[in-house]
Scaffold this motif. Structure first.
Motif, PDB file in Angstrom:
ATOM      1  N   GLY A 229      67.290   9.435  63.694  1.00  0.00           N
ATOM      2  CA  GLY A 229      68.210   8.391  63.279  1.00  0.00           C
ATOM      3  C   GLY A 229      69.408   8.328  64.206  1.00  0.00           C
ATOM      4  N   GLY A 230      70.255   7.335  64.000  1.00  0.00           N
ATOM      5  CA  GLY A 230      71.434   7.140  64.819  1.00  0.00           C
ATOM      6  C   GLY A 230      72.621   7.951  64.335  1.00  0.00           C
ATOM      7  N   ILE A 231      73.809   7.608  64.854  1.00  0.00           N
ATOM      8  CA  ILE A 231      75.028   8.359  64.552  1.00  0.00           C
ATOM      9  C   ILE A 231      75.310   8.378  63.055  1.00  0.00           C
ATOM     10  CG2 ILE A 231      77.540   8.371  64.815  1.00  0.00           C
ATOM     11  CD1 ILE A 231      77.214   7.452  67.662  1.00  0.00           C
ATOM     12  N   MET A 232      75.228   7.217  62.402  1.00  0.00           N
ATOM     13  CA  MET A 232      75.548   7.146  60.979  1.00  0.00           C
ATOM     14  C   MET A 232      74.607   8.021  60.156  1.00  0.00           C
ATOM     15  SD  MET A 232      77.277   6.173  58.407  1.00  0.00           S
ATOM     16  CE  MET A 232      78.341   4.837  58.948  1.00  0.00           C
ATOM     17  N   ALA A 233      73.316   7.938  60.426  1.00  0.00           N
ATOM     18  CA  ALA A 233      72.346   8.733  59.670  1.00  0.00           C
ATOM     19  C   ALA A 233      72.569  10.222  59.887  1.00  0.00           C
ATOM     20  CB  ALA A 233      70.927   8.342  60.071  1.00  0.00           C
ATOM     21  N   ASN A 234      72.836  10.621  61.133  1.00  0.00           N
ATOM     22  CA  ASN A 234      73.065  12.038  61.424  1.00  0.00           C
ATOM     23  C   ASN A 234      74.321  12.562  60.746  1.00  0.00           C
ATOM     24  OD1 ASN A 234      71.325  13.539  63.722  1.00  0.00           O
ATOM     25  ND2 ASN A 234      71.210  11.316  64.015  1.00  0.00           N
ATOM     26  N   LYS A 235      75.369  11.747  60.706  1.00  0.00           N
ATOM     27  CA  LYS A 235      76.608  12.161  60.070  1.00  0.00           C
ATOM     28  C   LYS A 235      76.465  12.238  58.554  1.00  0.00           C
ATOM     29  CE  LYS A 235      80.486  10.237  61.242  1.00  0.00           C
ATOM     30  NZ  LYS A 235      81.344  11.433  61.414  1.00  0.00           N
ATOM     31  N   THR A 236      75.668  11.345  57.971  1.00  0.00           N
ATOM     32  CA  THR A 236      75.544  11.260  56.520  1.00  0.00           C
ATOM     33  C   THR A 236      74.570  12.281  55.955  1.00  0.00           C
ATOM     34  OG1 THR A 236      75.962   8.871  56.733  1.00  0.00           O
ATOM     35  CG2 THR A 236      75.126   9.674  54.610  1.00  0.00           C
ATOM     36  N   PHE A 237      73.491  12.585  56.700  1.00  0.00           N
ATOM     37  CA  PHE A 237      72.427  13.444  56.184  1.00  0.00           C
ATOM     38  C   PHE A 237      72.116  14.601  57.143  1.00  0.00           C
ATOM     39  CE2 PHE A 237      71.544   9.061  54.688  1.00  0.00           C
ATOM     40  CZ  PHE A 237      71.756   9.259  53.331  1.00  0.00           C
ATOM     41  N   PRO A 238      73.090  15.461  57.442  1.00  0.00           N
ATOM     42  CA  PRO A 238      72.816  16.548  58.389  1.00  0.00           C
ATOM     43  C   PRO A 238      71.798  17.556  57.895  1.00  0.00           C
ATOM     44  CG  PRO A 238      74.955  16.870  57.323  1.00  0.00           C
ATOM     45  CD  PRO A 238      74.477  15.497  56.930  1.00  0.00           C
ATOM     46  N   VAL A 239      71.707  17.771  56.583  1.00  0.00           N
ATOM     47  CA  VAL A 239      70.788  18.792  56.057  1.00  0.00           C
ATOM     48  C   VAL A 239      69.331  18.457  56.367  1.00  0.00           C
ATOM     49  CG1 VAL A 239      69.911  19.920  53.984  1.00  0.00           C
ATOM     50  CG2 VAL A 239      72.380  19.639  54.300  1.00  0.00           C
ATOM     51  N   PRO A 240      68.818  17.272  55.996  1.00  0.00           N
ATOM     52  CA  PRO A 240      67.412  16.997  56.342  1.00  0.00           C
ATOM     53  C   PRO A 240      67.177  16.895  57.850  1.00  0.00           C
ATOM     54  CG  PRO A 240      68.442  15.056  55.348  1.00  0.00           C
ATOM     55  CD  PRO A 240      69.389  16.199  55.144  1.00  0.00           C
ATOM     56  N   PHE A 241      68.179  16.467  58.609  1.00  0.00           N
ATOM     57  CA  PHE A 241      67.986  16.408  60.057  1.00  0.00           C
ATOM     58  C   PHE A 241      67.795  17.805  60.638  1.00  0.00           C
ATOM     59  CE2 PHE A 241      69.448  12.041  59.790  1.00  0.00           C
ATOM     60  CZ  PHE A 241      68.715  11.434  60.786  1.00  0.00           C
TER      61      PHE A 241
END
Length: 317
Positions: A77-89
């Motif tokens: 995912g992009g910046i927003m997804a990485n910032k919002t969901f760091p645990v699953p990433f």
């Protein structure tokens, strides 16, 4: 189907290749390429196999006994997804990698290609970024969990080579785009997000589009079908512990990318930059000399690739 002319012992003709993540942007392109070259491609849908399940993944690989595995499955995912969901990433990617790589070894799979990401490199790495820049400085904070998971995958591949003599390799692609991309504005990367933003602005008759950041960061973009060509080349000819960068060797500013996308889509309004939003890494250009020495060069230009990707997305609407 005519078998591929290549006679490399690393990936012989008629090889059976399991592609993990075959419905994603990368996996679908690799699947298309392998099939076109005459290889037998093995896949499983997510409903049939959760790649985070180590026991189920090993069971499948023992059943199928592929000659090679391409590990293209990942949570991205992009910046927003990485910032919002760091645990699953972090956790999903670690589980997938541990499951597939360990399962491949347990099942006796002789060949494996692990696909990582250029975000593994330090935020302020010297440009262009060579493979030896890995772990030489701090990562970009906005995608650190994802990057750490991918670094762990490289380490896992190296460990299996060192301890077991496994012919497992890693490739680190630059920013990718093409058919199969994610156009969801909450989770997509920059290029498909720009395509959708300009398309919707044109459709709605908007006078301007507001974009994140300053537009000054520089990025490199590679069409996913070119990546698939590089993957097949590596499977046939590369066998070393060091990861291989995969890119085109040229970059441009996000502002220049936005102008190109705007022209392709046909939006005539203004672009406004919201500088209160993060830019991310200032520049990320890969040194692709290692891959170039193997004979690889991309064949799909950026404007051409954006146009065909836009047309693919329109057909899906």
């Amino acid at each position: 189907m005519t078998p591929p002319p290549d006679t490399s012992p690393l990936l012989p003709p008629h090889a059976r290749v399991f592609v993990a993540g075959h419905r994603g942007l990368v996996g679908s392109a690799v699947t298309r390429r392998l099939t076109a070259e005459g290889y037998e491609v093995l896949t499983r849908d997510r409903a049939a196999l959760d790649l985070r399940d180590a026991a189920a993944t090993e069971h499948l690989l023992r059943q199928e006994r592929p000659d090679a595995v391409v590990l293209a499955a990942a949570k991205v995912g992009g910046i927003m997804a990485n910032k919002t969901f760091p645990v699953p990433f972090l956790e999903d990617n670690l589980r997938i990698q541990l499951s597939v790589i360990a399962g491949a070894h347990a099942a006796g799979v002789p060949r494996l290609l692990f696909l990582g990401s250029s975000c593994i490199y330090p935020k302020h790495a010297p440009q262009p970024i060579g493979e030896d820049a890995l772990l030489t400085g701090p990562l970009e904070p906005t995608n650190e969990p994802y990057a750490l998971a991918k670094i762990a995958g490289i380490a896992q591949v190296r460990a299996y080579r060192e301890q077991h003599g496994a012919s497992y390799i890693s490739a680190m692609p630059t920013n990718l785009y093409g058919p199969g991309d994610n156009f969801d504005l909450e989770t997509s990367h920059v290029l498909p997000a720009l395509v959708r933003r300009f398309h919707e602005a044109k459709r709605d008759g908007a006078e301007r589009v507001v974009l994140w950041g300053s537009g000054t960061p520089r990025r490199e973009f590679l069409h996913v079908d070119d990546l698939a060509r590089a993957c097949l080349l590596l499977l046939r000819e590369y066998d070393d512990a060091s990861p291989v960068n995969v890119g085109c060797g040229e970059d441009l500013t996000i502002a220049a990318l936005a102008e190109t996308v705007r022209e392709v889509v046909g939006f005539s309004g203004d672009i406004v930059w919201d500088t209160s939003r993060p830019d991310g890494t200032p520049r990320k250009l890969l040194d692709v000399s290692r891959l170039t020495k193997l004979g690889f060069s991309p064949v799909i230009g950026l404007a051409e690739g954006i146009r065909s990707t836009y047309e693919w997305w329109l057909r899906r609407q």
